[in-house]
Design a protein around this motif. Structure first.
Motif, mmCIF file in Angstrom:
data_model
loop_
_atom_site.group_PDB
_atom_site.id
_atom_site.type_symbol
_atom_site.label_atom_id
_atom_site.label_comp_id
_atom_site.label_asym_id
_atom_site.label_seq_id
_atom_site.Cartn_x
_atom_site.Cartn_y
_atom_site.Cartn_z
ATOM 1 N N SER A 189 0.832 -1.198 0.000
ATOM 2 C CA SER A 189 0.000 0.000 0.000
ATOM 3 C C SER A 189 0.869 1.252 0.000
ATOM 4 N N LYS A 190 0.216 2.409 -0.138
ATOM 5 C CA LYS A 190 0.922 3.687 -0.134
ATOM 6 C C LYS A 190 1.644 3.898 1.189
ATOM 7 N N ILE A 191 1.042 3.448 2.293
ATOM 8 C CA ILE A 191 1.705 3.556 3.589
ATOM 9 C C ILE A 191 2.946 2.681 3.601
ATOM 10 N N ASP A 192 2.831 1.469 3.108
ATOM 11 C CA ASP A 192 3.945 0.521 3.107
ATOM 12 C C ASP A 192 5.121 1.021 2.274
ATOM 13 N N GLU A 193 4.843 1.827 1.246
ATOM 14 C CA GLU A 193 5.908 2.359 0.393
ATOM 15 C C GLU A 193 6.799 3.351 1.115
ATOM 16 N N GLN A 194 6.347 3.872 2.253
ATOM 17 C CA GLN A 194 7.061 4.943 2.944
ATOM 18 C C GLN A 194 8.067 4.443 3.966
ATOM 19 N N GLU A 195 8.335 3.144 4.026
ATOM 20 C CA GLU A 195 9.176 2.586 5.079
ATOM 21 C C GLU A 195 10.652 2.924 4.912
ATOM 22 N N SER A 196 10.971 4.181 4.707
ATOM 23 C CA SER A 196 12.371 4.553 4.519
ATOM 24 C C SER A 196 12.673 5.955 5.039
ATOM 25 N N LEU A 197 11.895 6.415 6.004
ATOM 26 C CA LEU A 197 12.073 7.774 6.493
ATOM 27 C C LEU A 197 13.189 7.828 7.538
ATOM 28 N N ASP A 198 14.080 8.814 7.398
ATOM 29 C CA ASP A 198 15.202 8.962 8.328
ATOM 30 C C ASP A 198 14.750 9.313 9.728
ATOM 31 N N VAL A 199 13.807 10.252 9.822
ATOM 32 C CA VAL A 199 13.305 10.722 11.110
ATOM 33 C C VAL A 199 11.785 10.741 11.030
ATOM 34 N N VAL A 200 11.143 10.188 12.064
ATOM 35 C CA VAL A 200 9.692 10.216 12.158
ATOM 36 C C VAL A 200 9.351 10.883 13.483
ATOM 37 N N ILE A 201 8.565 11.963 13.416
ATOM 38 C CA ILE A 201 8.141 12.673 14.622
ATOM 39 C C ILE A 201 6.659 12.392 14.811
ATOM 40 N N GLU A 202 6.336 11.677 15.880
ATOM 41 C CA GLU A 202 4.966 11.281 16.167
ATOM 42 C C GLU A 202 4.385 12.250 17.196
ATOM 43 N N THR A 203 3.262 12.897 16.841
ATOM 44 C CA THR A 203 2.670 13.891 17.743
ATOM 45 C C THR A 203 1.231 13.576 18.133
ATOM 46 N N ALA A 204 0.636 12.553 17.553
ATOM 47 C CA ALA A 204 -0.771 12.253 17.835
ATOM 48 C C ALA A 204 -0.962 11.620 19.207
ATOM 49 N N GLY A 205 -0.024 10.786 19.610
ATOM 50 C CA GLY A 205 -0.134 10.142 20.910
ATOM 51 C C GLY A 205 -0.949 8.871 20.922
ATOM 52 N N SER A 206 -1.475 8.461 19.805
ATOM 53 C CA SER A 206 -2.258 7.222 19.796
ATOM 54 C C SER A 206 -1.323 6.028 19.615
ATOM 55 N N PRO A 207 -1.644 4.901 20.249
ATOM 56 C CA PRO A 207 -0.798 3.717 20.076
ATOM 57 C C PRO A 207 -0.624 3.311 18.609
ATOM 58 N N SER A 208 -1.675 3.468 17.798
ATOM 59 C CA SER A 208 -1.543 3.097 16.387
ATOM 60 C C SER A 208 -0.571 4.030 15.661
ATOM 61 N N ALA A 209 -0.524 5.318 16.053
ATOM 62 C CA ALA A 209 0.420 6.253 15.439
ATOM 63 C C ALA A 209 1.854 5.923 15.835
ATOM 64 N N VAL A 210 2.058 5.510 17.076
ATOM 65 C CA VAL A 210 3.403 5.116 17.523
ATOM 66 C C VAL A 210 3.850 3.860 16.773
ATOM 67 N N ALA A 211 2.949 2.893 16.637
ATOM 68 C CA ALA A 211 3.285 1.670 15.899
ATOM 69 C C ALA A 211 3.638 1.995 14.448
ATOM 70 N N LEU A 212 2.860 2.881 13.816
ATOM 71 C CA LEU A 212 3.150 3.283 12.440
ATOM 72 C C LEU A 212 4.498 3.995 12.358
#
Length: 160
Positions: free
Chosen positions: A40-63
């Motif tokens: 999927s489009k999400i799966d294509e993004q698995e190459s980011l150097d830095v990911v800043i998670e600000t939502a605070g949801s467990p699913s956002a942290v897992a992503l």
């Protein structure tokens, strides 16, 4: 400030993703409407150097841990609240050799550096400052928050 080649925003609301695009995101992905499956489009993004998670949801942290590249960094700023459980594959962190940083506050040095960037004209906060309300109209500000009509931060102004 560092002119990244790609700046990808993930979110669940189209208005917020459009706001991210106006702020400089080169790609915006609505995770609520995009199928999260292999290829999927999400799966294509698995190459980011830095990911800043600000939502605070467990699913956002897992992503966030999933889309960071091997050897990448994941910075956790969002607060999920007590009792929320994070579920990620136990081998993801060591296999990807991720650095995970968490922060619930800003220290004096970070604050001073941010103020200096604004003072030097290198950081413009005006796009994230949404509606402004006089202090006496704080009830109207809360109503705007309840309606979800504002993107960005609401400002309560007062005379000093």
């Amino acid at each position: 400030l560092r002119s990244p080649r790609r700046l990808v925003a993930y979110g669940v609301r189209d208005a917020e993703l459009e706001f991210a695009r106006r702020l400089g995101a080169t790609e915006c992905i609505n995770v609520a409407s995009t199928k999260d499956e292999p290829g999927s489009k999400i799966d294509e993004q698995e190459s980011l150097d830095v990911v800043i998670e600000t939502a605070g949801s467990p699913s956002a942290v897992a992503l966030a841990t999933r889309i960071a590249r091997p050897g990448g960094r994941v910075i956790l700023l969002g607060l999920a609240g007590a009792g929320r459980t994070l579920e990620i594959p136990s081998d993801r962190l060591p296999n990807k050799d991720l650095t995970i940083l968490g922060s619930a506050s800003y220290n004096r040095a970070a604050w001073a550096a941010t103020v200096q960037l604004v003072a030097d004209g290198l950081l413009d906060l005006s796009p994230i400052l949404g509606q402004q309300f006089e202090m006496s109209k704080f009830g109207d500000a809360f109503s705007a928050l309840d309606k979800g009509s504002s993107v960005g931060k609401l400002v309560l102004a007062h005379d000093l």
